[in-house]
Motif scaffolding. Structure first.
Motif, mmCIF file in Angstrom:
data_model
loop_
_atom_site.group_PDB
_atom_site.id
_atom_site.type_symbol
_atom_site.label_atom_id
_atom_site.label_comp_id
_atom_site.label_asym_id
_atom_site.label_seq_id
_atom_site.Cartn_x
_atom_site.Cartn_y
_atom_site.Cartn_z
ATOM 1 N N THR A 121 14.073 -9.592 -28.196
ATOM 2 C CA THR A 121 14.429 -8.176 -28.310
ATOM 3 C C THR A 121 13.289 -7.200 -28.033
ATOM 4 O O THR A 121 13.510 -6.129 -27.476
ATOM 5 N N HIS A 168 11.889 -3.693 -34.171
ATOM 6 C CA HIS A 168 11.427 -2.321 -33.897
ATOM 7 C C HIS A 168 10.380 -1.839 -34.907
ATOM 8 O O HIS A 168 10.582 -0.816 -35.568
ATOM 9 N N HIS A 219 18.995 -2.263 -37.196
ATOM 10 C CA HIS A 219 18.288 -2.609 -35.966
ATOM 11 C C HIS A 219 16.967 -1.863 -35.791
ATOM 12 O O HIS A 219 16.052 -2.377 -35.152
ATOM 13 N N HIS A 283 19.418 2.830 -31.922
ATOM 14 C CA HIS A 283 17.991 3.075 -31.697
ATOM 15 C C HIS A 283 17.565 4.459 -32.165
ATOM 16 O O HIS A 283 18.354 5.407 -32.138
ATOM 17 N N HIS A 475 13.568 -4.439 -24.663
ATOM 18 C CA HIS A 475 12.498 -3.479 -24.913
ATOM 19 C C HIS A 475 11.153 -3.982 -24.423
ATOM 20 O O HIS A 475 10.949 -5.186 -24.249
HETATM 21 FE FE FE Z 1 16.594 -2.451 -29.859
#
Ligand code: FE
Ligand code: V55
Length: 498
Positions: A121, A168, A219, A283, A475
């Protein structure tokens, strides 16, 4: 190997499986700025073996990491799969052993209890380590120079006790700290969350454990100078779903959204929860606070954005409700109200928001994102696009003037998430480039584009032809200069490597 004859495994979306090192890629238009010195790391799901279950979703592929190294007006690439436990066990078996996305009940019995992470990811460099991330498992530590896997379950020297680590994390450019969290932190489908503060040297300095209102896909999150912000959106999951063989997640429009605000120096007792009627947001572009007022900017849609995680009430996927627009969520910690105030920021529809990362947690003027410009002709082979996202445009929004600046890539291409590249020596927000992979679907190939970040509409300043098709990725991040090779001195923790 015979992959399924389904849209996610054929045509432009066929698995790639290319591990490579290619020097001095051809620049087919424009020039690479001579002073650009650094690496663009990115990752894409790319299944090593045909899926156990006959079909699979894009989110479940094995993480293939790419590094584009820029120096002296030239660029070279390296590409290598992350050697996760899953990858290694399946390679030893010669076929897939792990089943459906986040459903261990579908695995071969021989891998019961194994870490299922795919490292597909995001890839970030912090404290000299390249971390390949999947939100259901610990980071995979890779060597930023060679892309060798050093530790497939990196736990910050044993101090990370959560089962999971977000894809993230945020690096606070002022302090050098990495802020992160894990959800389902005490096991699959648990409401347990942990927030981590990681020092510039890569040590976990603080952890805060708490529970979210209901289990869902956590997320991403936001950081500000004084707070961290967690959005709870009803992409829900449960053991009942897994036992029934349903996808791990589904969208439950019957539940509200929540926003949790935790002071960066606070404890679980200091979290304040706000709420709003149901919507979809994944996001986070950025967040900032002005005193006790906290602003949190996200692409937001009224309905489900993930067709592969269908609505729990059986409603069909609605592409209009799935269109997201950048929206500011604002809460005031001084107020007694639990409401989240929502303010539209731009007209563009799309996702994959980015900023000049030097402004993470600070009030940013600019945002960049992928957008869908449906007024433009679209002639994608098969009439579809990477994983359902038809992103034909790069957009820059100016939060000060409200203006947008866009680059349309043409009728036969789509774009992958960009990253911001500061111009060497610059400090002004937005002074630099956007780097982005173009999916050239008509020719089953890819290019790497470099654009002036403050003048997208002028088109790429450099277009680099790539020697093979890049799979649709998630990403990536720019890392300036020579990437520290600090990795090597820690080799004592190495697991057997392939
Ligand atoms: Fe993402
Ligand atoms: C996302 C991607 C994932 C995942 C969960 O929103 C969320 C993106 C590539 O895998 O497991």
């Amino acid at each position: 190997m015979k992959f399924p004859d389904t849209p996610s495994f054929t045509g432009f979306f066929a698995p790639s499986g290319v591990e490579a090192e290619v020097r001095n890629l051809p620049v087919v238009a424009g020039v690479i700025p001579a002073d650009l010195d650094g690496s663009f790391y990115r990752v894409a799901p790319d299944p090593q073996y045909p899926p156990l279950a006959g079909n699979d979703i894009w989110f479940n592929g094995d993480g293939m990491v790419t590094r584009f190294r820029f120096k002296d007006g030239e660029v070279s690439l390296q590409q290598r799969w992350a050697r996760t436990d899953k990858f290694r066990l399946e390679r030893e078996a010669g076929h897939a052993l792990f089943g459906a996305y986040r459903n261990p009940l579908t695995d071969d019995g021989s891998v019961k209890g194994q870490v299922r992470g795919t490292a597909n990811t995001n890839v970030v460099v912090h404290a000299g380590k390249l971390l390949a991330l999947k939100e259901d498992s610990p980071p995979v530590w890779m060597d930023p120079e060679t892309l060798e896997t050093i530790d497939p379950k990196y736990t910050f020297g044993g101090s990370m006790t959560s089962e999971t680590f977000t894809a993230h994390p945020k690096i606070d450019a002022r302090t050098g700290e990495m802020l992160a969290f894990g959800y389902a932190a005490k096991g699959l489908c648990t409401r347990d969350m942990v927030f981590y503060v990681i020092s510039p040297e890569g040590e976990i300095m603080r952890e805060v454990w708490f529970e979210i209102p209901y289990y869902c896909m956590m997320h991403d999150f936001g950081i500000t100078e004084d707070y961290v912000v967690f959005h709870v959106v009803p992409i829900v999951g449960s053991w009942e779903r897994l036992e029934a063989g349903l996808p791990h997640f589904g969208f439950d429009r019957g539940r509200p959204v929540h926003l949790g605000v935790l002071p960066r120096n606070g404890g679980a007792e200091d979290i304040r929860w706000f709420s709003a009627p149901t919507c979809f947001a994944s996001h986070v572009m950025n967040a900032h606070n002005e005193g006790t007022t906290v602003h949190f900017d996200v692409p937001m849609a009224s309905g489900n954005m993930f067709p592969f995680f269908p609505d729990t009430d059986g409603e069909p996927f609605d592409p209009v409700a799935a269109a997201a627009r950048m929206t500011r969520w604002t809460v005031d910690l001084r107020s007694n109200s639990e409401d989240i105030q929502m303010t539209p920021l731009a007209e563009l529809t799309g996702e994959f928001p980015r900023i000049d990362d030097r402004f993470a947690g600070l009030k940013n003027r600019y945002g960049w994102q992928l957008a869908q410009d449906l007024s433009k002709p679209i002639d994608l082979p098969g009439g579809r696009s990477a994983a359902g996202f038809m992103m034909n445009t790069l957009g820059r929004i100016d939060l000060e003037t409200g203006e947008t600046d866009t680059f349309w890539v043409g009728p036969t291409s789509s774009l992958q998430e960009p990253a911001f590249v500061p111009r060497p020596g610059s400090t002004e927000e937005g002074d630099g480039y956007l780097i982005c992979i173009e999916n050239r679907m008509a020719e089953n190939g890819s290019r790497l584009l470099l654009l002036d970040a403050l003048n997208l509409s002028q088109g790429p300043v450099a277009s680099i032809a790539l020697p093979f098709r890049m799979r649709q990725g998630l990403h990536g991040n720019w890392v300036p200069g020579q990437t520290p090779g600090a990795a090597r001195s820690y080799r004592t923790t190495v697991e057997p490597r392939i």
